[in-house]
Design an enzyme around this catalytic site. Structure first.
Site, PDB file in Angstrom:
ATOM      1  CE  LYS A   1     -26.890 -41.384  22.198  1.00 39.89           C
ATOM      2  NZ  LYS A   1     -26.162 -40.146  21.957  1.00 39.89           N
TER       3      LYS A   1
ATOM      4  N   GLY B   1     -20.490 -35.114  19.404  1.00 37.85           N
ATOM      5  CA  GLY B   1     -21.183 -36.394  19.369  1.00 37.85           C
ATOM      6  C   GLY B   1     -21.596 -36.859  20.743  1.00 37.85           C
ATOM      7  CB  THR B   2     -22.426 -40.268  21.877  1.00 35.10           C
ATOM      8  OG1 THR B   2     -23.471 -40.433  20.924  1.00 35.10           O
ATOM      9  CG2 THR B   2     -22.811 -40.984  23.153  1.00 35.10           C
ATOM     10  CB  THR B   3     -21.386 -36.958  26.424  1.00 37.46           C
ATOM     11  OG1 THR B   3     -21.029 -35.860  25.589  1.00 37.46           O
ATOM     12  CG2 THR B   3     -20.610 -36.900  27.717  1.00 37.46           C
TER      13      THR B   3
ATOM     14  CG  ASP C   1     -25.544 -37.842  24.537  1.00 38.51           C
ATOM     15  OD1 ASP C   1     -25.338 -39.065  24.504  1.00 38.51           O
ATOM     16  OD2 ASP C   1     -25.333 -37.101  23.579  1.00 38.51           O
TER      17      ASP C   1
END
Length: 142
Positions: free
Chosen positions: A65, A32-34, A49
């Site tokens: 983000k 998922g999101t970093t 990201d």
């Protein structure tokens, strides 16, 4: 004595021997999101990201983000994009009202307290993991 950080090659020989015996290295798993925040002497660096996913499907390759809270405070968000966007916009407007009421630049700890209270109020029903960073009268903070 404390060791310096950085990559260590302690397991390189072991991994080579295991590879020769037919043991394969674990596969990389997308999780998922970093989002990340780093504090240094003169400031804060926030990073994230840009890919928005829904399970295994990439929905948007250029998703913002890193969210604006105030001129000196920004926030990285992971989780449900609607939740992170709504939460950070709400805190941003509350910080702006606070700035207008006090006549002073907002402090990072004030934004953090507002965020914590909002997330606690909903007892985990807001799907947002946030990294808040800023620079105020106390210097950089994360």
């Amino acid at each position: 004595a404390l060791e310096l950080g950085g990559f260590k090659f302690d397991n390189a020989r072991r991994n080579h021997v295991l590879g020769a015996q037919g043991v394969s290295a674990p596969r990389v798993k997308k999780t998922g999101t970093t989002i990340v925040g780093v504090i240094y002497k003169d400031g804060v660096v926030l990073g994230a990201d840009t890919r928005a996913t829904e399970g295994e499907t990439v929905c948007d390759k250029n998703c913002e983000k890193i969210h604006y809270i105030a001129d000196n405070i920004w926030c990285c968000g992971a989780g449900t994009s609607a939740d992170t966007e709504a939460t950070t916009q709400l805190i941003s407007s509350q910080i702006e009202l606070h700035r207008l009421a006090t006549g002073k630049a907002p402090r990072t700890i004030t934004a953090l307290t507002m965020l914590k209270r909002k997330l606690f109020q909903y007892q985990g029903h807001i799907s947002a993991a946030l990294v808040l960073g800023g620079f105020d009268c106390n210097g950089p903070s994360l």
